[in-house]
Design an enzyme around this catalytic site. Structure first.
Site, mmCIF file in Angstrom:
data_model
loop_
_atom_site.group_PDB
_atom_site.id
_atom_site.type_symbol
_atom_site.label_atom_id
_atom_site.label_comp_id
_atom_site.label_asym_id
_atom_site.label_seq_id
_atom_site.Cartn_x
_atom_site.Cartn_y
_atom_site.Cartn_z
ATOM 1 N N LYS A 79 -95.721 34.933 -14.246
ATOM 2 C CA LYS A 79 -94.747 34.675 -15.302
ATOM 3 C C LYS A 79 -94.290 35.997 -15.916
ATOM 4 O O LYS A 79 -95.096 36.906 -16.119
ATOM 5 C CB LYS A 79 -95.401 33.781 -16.362
ATOM 6 C CG LYS A 79 -94.477 33.334 -17.491
ATOM 7 C CD LYS A 79 -95.231 32.378 -18.422
ATOM 8 C CE LYS A 79 -94.380 31.896 -19.572
ATOM 9 N NZ LYS A 79 -95.131 30.978 -20.453
ATOM 10 N N SER A 154 -93.107 26.508 -21.342
ATOM 11 C CA SER A 154 -92.223 27.624 -21.091
ATOM 12 C C SER A 154 -92.396 28.239 -19.703
ATOM 13 O O SER A 154 -91.555 29.000 -19.239
ATOM 14 C CB SER A 154 -92.467 28.701 -22.152
ATOM 15 O OG SER A 154 -93.789 29.226 -22.045
ATOM 16 N N SER A 178 -97.707 25.175 -22.380
ATOM 17 C CA SER A 178 -96.722 25.794 -21.491
ATOM 18 C C SER A 178 -97.165 25.991 -20.043
ATOM 19 O O SER A 178 -96.377 26.426 -19.212
ATOM 20 C CB SER A 178 -96.277 27.148 -22.062
ATOM 21 O OG SER A 178 -95.510 26.944 -23.214
#
Length: 485
Positions: A79, A154, A178
């Site tokens: 990420k 997210s 997330s």
């Protein structure tokens, strides 16, 4: 069979046996990304040159007879709010669009040392604030099961990359769900570790007392393997736990007869889609059929989890994001007439709407007139939620709930409905408040879209989660199903 479609442990075995080399695996994954990612949009940056150098090194070491670990030669994605030395780390924000860190996060150091190969950085909601990856300033990521729907957030890019076979595993960060929520929406396994078990050094902070790095994988066995390489004390992180962890793969293939499971009634009430509720409860019956004891329980303070989270996490975000001021690094406005105007213009132009909203909310709740009424009260209720979980785990080995109240919603469907968007995290937020570990794994499908089951346990109770999750996975085939792309 295409190499990219295999699990991590299947690829590991083929590399170890000499049937294939790491470069072949990398070729397969990059070809998959080249053919598919224009549609999915999982990646923000690819690191091909560094990846092929790493693959060459792994193949050379294997040829020389060196025995390598589980992750040697395995392509992974990370990420884009986790620092990677020499590779752009943007947080999907205009504020950091061209930032290239001079250091690796602790998790990157550990994975590289294990021989894993970083292939690229994945998309996210800006600064990890969101539940759909629609808040990214750089691109839109789509759900591999339905390209008109969100992948969750997210960590939507990391979840979509694994679901679409564009990586064998990926890392995300979980502040209020997330990792688990996008894992549920994309039909993959997502694990949020005990707070402090995995170092946050090198993770761009959003809510420091909530944030935790964890993996997305194709199945539970892969998850156990990756967790072995993430856990461990790091003196650079003051919240890092100085505890020893066992081999998580030892929790695989275990009998769950006699395991005690709590079903919190508050997690199956209003707001949960009836299909999702039924599918999760059907999954619980499978565990019951394997010998587990199931009882309904009550966690009444959970209803306050969402306001507690948005007050406390926004307060921390307000403090953490103050460093992005246009002075030291990151975006700086081109036009200003004073130092104050430079700050204002840089932050106004560099941050997106959701980030600004949470900074303003956090600053407001920390202000002298409202600190006691909001922030201080939120911390007191946070303690009650934590104690409630601790009491439940005195009697139960694990607690099960839906991961997300719904399946993946359509892109744009909730962008004008802030409350509906925030409610996406209603089942996951309590876990971060309490600092406990939890997994989301596929447990069925509703109208062709994946549904995730959330399994929680006490702090450092990861082995119980893996034991139950793997037992469920062995007796179902939901993790083996893939989107048609």
């Amino acid at each position: 069979m295409d190499l990219y479609s295999l699990t991590l442990h299947e690829i590991r075995d083929k590399i170890r046996s000499g049937e294939i080399c790491s470069k072949e695996v990398l070729d397969s994954v990059y070809n998959r990304i080249e053919n598919l990612d224009d549609k999915i949009g999982a990646y923000l940056t690819l690191a091909k040159d560094k990846a092929y150098e790493a693959a060459e090194s792994v193949d050379k070491r294997i040829a020389e007879g060196e025995k390598l670990g589980d992750l040697a030669g395995i392509p992974m994605a990370i990420k884009d709010n986790i620092s990677t030395n020499g590779i752009r780390t943007t947080c999907a924000s205009k504020m950091l669009e061209n930032y290239v860190p001079p250091f690796d996060a602790h998790v990157c150091e550990k994975l590289k040392a294990a021989g894993a190969i970083l292939i690229g950085k994945t998309n996210l909601d800006e600064f990890a604030m969101g539940s759909s990856t629609e808040n990214s300033a750089l691109k839109t990521t789509r759900n591999p099961w339905d390209l008109e729907r969100v992948p969750g957030g997210s960590s939507g890019g990391s979840a979509a990359a694994v679901a679409a076979d564009e990586a064998f595993f990926s890392l995300g960060s979980d502040t209020g769900g997330s990792i688990r929520q996008p894992a549920s929406l994309c039909g993959v396994v997502g694990f949020k570790p005990t707070y402090g078990a995995v170092s946050r050094y090198g993770l761009v902070a959003y809510g420091s007392s909530f944030d935790q790095i964890g993996p997305f994988t194709k199945d539970v066995e892969d998850c156990a393997i990756v967790l072995n390489h993430l856990y461990g004390h790091d003196e650079r992180d003051s919240t890092s736990l100085a505890v020893e962890h066992g081999d998580f793969t030892e929790a695989l293939n275990k009998d769950i007869k006699g395991m005690k499971i709590g079903l919190p009634k508050e997690y199956f009430e209003e707001g949960i889609d009836p299909d999702v509720k039924k599918i999760v409860l059907d999954g619980v019956k499978i565990l019951e059929g394997l010998g587990a004891h199931v009882e309904e329980i009550s966690l009444p303070y959970s209803k306050y989890a969402l306001p507690v989270y948005y007050i406390a996490a926004s307060a921390e975000a307000s403090s953490n994001l103050a460093r992005f001021d246009g002075v030291r690094y990151g975006y700086r406005a081109k036009e200003y007439d004073s130092l104050e105007e430079m700050y204002i213009n840089s932050r106004s132009e560099g941050f997106g709407d959701e980030v600004k909203l949470r900074i303003m909310l956090g600053t407001y709740t920390l202000s002298s007139g409202y600190y006691d009424a909001y922030y201080n009260k939120a911390l007191k209720v946070r303690r009650l939620i934590k104690q409630e979980f601790e009491k439940a785990f005195e009697k139960y080995d694990i607690i099960i709930s839906p991961t997300s109240p719904t399946t993946a919603f359509k892109i744009g469907e909730r962008t004008d409905d802030q409350l509906a968007m925030y409610m996406s995290d209603i089942c996951t937020v309590p876990v971060n408040i309490a600092g406990i570990p939890a997994i989301s794994l596929p447990c069925g499908f509703s109208k062709g879209l994946p549904v995730g089951m959330q399994i929680m346990s006490k702090a450092l109770g990861e082995a119980s989660i893996i034991k139950a999750a793997h037992a469920f996975e062995r007796n179902t085939d939901f993790s083996k199903k893939k989107p048609t792309l």
